[in-house]
Design a protein around this motif. Structure first.
Motif, PDB file in Angstrom:
ATOM      1  N   UNK A  16     -11.302  36.966  -2.995  1.00 11.87           N
ATOM      2  CA  UNK A  16     -12.595  36.472  -3.470  1.00 11.87           C
ATOM      3  C   UNK A  16     -12.653  36.481  -4.982  1.00 11.87           C
ATOM      4  N   UNK A  17     -12.162  37.572  -5.591  1.00 10.28           N
ATOM      5  CA  UNK A  17     -12.206  37.704  -7.046  1.00 10.28           C
ATOM      6  C   UNK A  17     -11.330  36.662  -7.721  1.00 10.28           C
ATOM      7  N   UNK A  18     -10.117  36.470  -7.203  1.00 10.67           N
ATOM      8  CA  UNK A  18      -9.205  35.476  -7.789  1.00 10.67           C
ATOM      9  C   UNK A  18      -9.782  34.062  -7.666  1.00 10.67           C
ATOM     10  N   UNK A  71     -10.154  28.504 -21.188  1.00 10.59           N
ATOM     11  CA  UNK A  71      -9.984  28.820 -19.771  1.00 10.59           C
ATOM     12  C   UNK A  71     -10.321  30.273 -19.482  1.00 10.59           C
ATOM     13  N   UNK A  72      -9.916  31.180 -20.357  1.00 10.12           N
ATOM     14  CA  UNK A  72     -10.258  32.591 -20.169  1.00 10.12           C
ATOM     15  C   UNK A  72     -11.766  32.805 -20.229  1.00 10.12           C
ATOM     16  N   UNK A  73     -12.415  32.138 -21.171  1.00  7.63           N
ATOM     17  CA  UNK A  73     -13.867  32.254 -21.277  1.00  7.63           C
ATOM     18  C   UNK A  73     -14.548  31.737 -20.015  1.00  7.63           C
ATOM     19  N   UNK A  74     -14.099  30.567 -19.541  1.00  8.66           N
ATOM     20  CA  UNK A  74     -14.677  29.987 -18.325  1.00  8.66           C
ATOM     21  C   UNK A  74     -14.416  30.880 -17.120  1.00  8.66           C
ATOM     22  N   UNK A  75     -13.212  31.437 -17.051  1.00 11.57           N
ATOM     23  CA  UNK A  75     -12.861  32.299 -15.928  1.00 11.57           C
ATOM     24  C   UNK A  75     -13.754  33.536 -15.885  1.00 11.57           C
ATOM     25  N   UNK A  76     -13.960  34.166 -17.023  1.00  5.28           N
ATOM     26  CA  UNK A  76     -14.794  35.367 -17.066  1.00  5.28           C
ATOM     27  C   UNK A  76     -16.262  35.059 -16.794  1.00  5.28           C
ATOM     28  N   UNK A  77     -16.690  33.836 -17.088  1.00  2.00           N
ATOM     29  CA  UNK A  77     -18.068  33.443 -16.836  1.00  2.00           C
ATOM     30  C   UNK A  77     -18.268  32.920 -15.415  1.00  2.00           C
ATOM     31  N   UNK A  78     -17.165  32.718 -14.671  1.00  2.00           N
ATOM     32  CA  UNK A  78     -17.256  32.206 -13.297  1.00  2.00           C
ATOM     33  C   UNK A  78     -17.391  33.396 -12.357  1.00  2.00           C
ATOM     34  N   UNK A  79     -18.601  33.731 -12.051  1.00  2.00           N
ATOM     35  CA  UNK A  79     -18.838  34.933 -11.261  1.00  2.00           C
ATOM     36  C   UNK A  79     -20.096  34.786 -10.422  1.00  2.00           C
ATOM     37  N   UNK A  80     -20.162  35.608  -9.389  1.00  2.00           N
ATOM     38  CA  UNK A  80     -21.388  35.758  -8.605  1.00  2.00           C
ATOM     39  C   UNK A  80     -22.095  36.984  -9.163  1.00  2.00           C
ATOM     40  N   UNK A 141     -22.228  32.707 -22.828  1.00  2.00           N
ATOM     41  CA  UNK A 141     -21.282  31.625 -22.578  1.00  2.00           C
ATOM     42  C   UNK A 141     -20.907  30.870 -23.846  1.00  2.00           C
ATOM     43  N   UNK A 142     -21.721  30.984 -24.876  1.00  2.00           N
ATOM     44  CA  UNK A 142     -21.406  30.313 -26.143  1.00  2.00           C
ATOM     45  C   UNK A 142     -20.357  31.077 -26.946  1.00  2.00           C
ATOM     46  N   UNK A 143     -19.866  32.205 -26.427  1.00  2.00           N
ATOM     47  CA  UNK A 143     -18.877  33.006 -27.156  1.00  2.00           C
ATOM     48  C   UNK A 143     -17.606  32.227 -27.437  1.00  2.00           C
ATOM     49  N   UNK A 144     -17.308  31.235 -26.614  1.00  2.00           N
ATOM     50  CA  UNK A 144     -16.100  30.435 -26.839  1.00  2.00           C
ATOM     51  C   UNK A 144     -16.161  29.665 -28.150  1.00  2.00           C
ATOM     52  N   UNK A 145     -17.361  29.493 -28.699  1.00  2.00           N
ATOM     53  CA  UNK A 145     -17.492  28.785 -29.974  1.00  2.00           C
ATOM     54  C   UNK A 145     -17.027  29.632 -31.154  1.00  2.00           C
ATOM     55  N   UNK A 198     -19.665  44.568 -20.834  1.00  2.00           N
ATOM     56  CA  UNK A 198     -20.386  43.305 -20.940  1.00  2.00           C
ATOM     57  C   UNK A 198     -20.718  42.818 -19.546  1.00  2.00           C
ATOM     58  N   UNK A 199     -21.949  42.891 -19.188  1.00  2.00           N
ATOM     59  CA  UNK A 199     -22.382  42.501 -17.848  1.00  2.00           C
ATOM     60  C   UNK A 199     -23.263  41.287 -17.928  1.00  2.00           C
ATOM     61  N   UNK A 200     -22.931  40.265 -17.152  1.00  2.00           N
ATOM     62  CA  UNK A 200     -23.741  39.049 -17.130  1.00  2.00           C
ATOM     63  C   UNK A 200     -24.932  39.238 -16.205  1.00  2.00           C
ATOM     64  N   UNK A 201     -26.085  38.889 -16.695  1.00  2.00           N
ATOM     65  CA  UNK A 201     -27.289  39.021 -15.863  1.00  2.00           C
ATOM     66  C   UNK A 201     -27.279  37.981 -14.758  1.00  2.00           C
ATOM     67  N   UNK A 202     -27.763  38.329 -13.564  1.00  2.00           N
ATOM     68  CA  UNK A 202     -27.816  37.363 -12.480  1.00  2.00           C
ATOM     69  C   UNK A 202     -28.751  36.211 -12.822  1.00  2.00           C
ATOM     70  N   UNK A 203     -28.331  35.019 -12.410  1.00  2.00           N
ATOM     71  CA  UNK A 203     -29.140  33.821 -12.675  1.00  2.00           C
ATOM     72  C   UNK A 203     -29.928  33.428 -11.440  1.00  2.00           C
TER      73      UNK A 203
END
Length: 203
Positions: A16-18, A71-80, A141-145, A198-203
């Protein structure tokens, strides 16, 4: 029986994580784009405008890390996020391992082809990834900038163009530049230290 079910549960969480992190569909593919271009293009350079002269030469290794870092930024932001907020023990450590595995893969790729340019690009990916990770707590998510901004600073504000760049720029330096390698290690270590917090808040 209980041990068997526990193993299945762990393997299921890993799958699931991968999948959630888009490890193979995005991260691996774009990291190989960066490294493949590094091996293929080599140490070629282009002429670009500069704020301190009409133009200056910029080595392409400055730009090649972009696909891998994005890709690393997108991968880390791709989460439930809602689920991961409860998976404190499972997720943060594996995110760190994911970043390290991606960077190790880049280094191995460069080593297989005996490519100094590839080693420079792998080092630059590590440096820019550290920058991105440091920016994630406040930029989200703007950290990639932030890595893109650093690249722009290097290209347009460096006083000394390639092949003798300003030491602070890091990115245009050859693979043999010790200070650039140290900067990459320090930046990446700082970013990875902050990542589990660094924890992403649930959307």
């Amino acid at each position: 029986m209980v041990h068997h079910h526990l193993q299945e549960g762990v393997h299921g969480l890993m799958r699931w994580w991968l999948k959630t992190r888009r490890t193979f569909t995005v991260l691996t593919a774009l990291a190989m784009v960066s490294m493949g271009l590094a091996v293929w293009i080599g140490g070629q350079s282009v002429m670009l405008p500069s704020f301190f002269s009409n133009s200056q030469r910029a080595v392409l290794t400055v730009f090649l890390p972009i696909p891998a870092v994005a890709a690393l930024s997108l991968s880390l932001d791709s989460r439930l996020a809602a689920f991961e907020m409860t998976a404190v023990r499972f997720v943060p450590g594996r995110d760190v391992l994911l970043v390290l595995a991606a960077l190790a893969g880049c280094l191995v790729f460069a080593g297989l082809f005996w490519s100094p340019t590839g080693m420079s690009v792998a080092r630059n990916i590590a440096f820019l990834t550290g920058l991105m990770l440091l920016a994630r707590p406040w930029a989200r998510q703007a950290a990639v900038m932030v890595p893109l901004t650093w690249i722009a600073l290097v290209v347009f504000f460096s006083h000394r163009p390639y092949p003798d760049p300003d030491p602070w720029t890091v990115l245009p330096e050859p693979a043999t530049a010790v200070h650039a390698a140290i900067a990459a290690v320090v930046m990446l270590t700082a970013g990875l230290t902050l990542l589990p917090r660094t924890r992403q808040e649930p959307t």
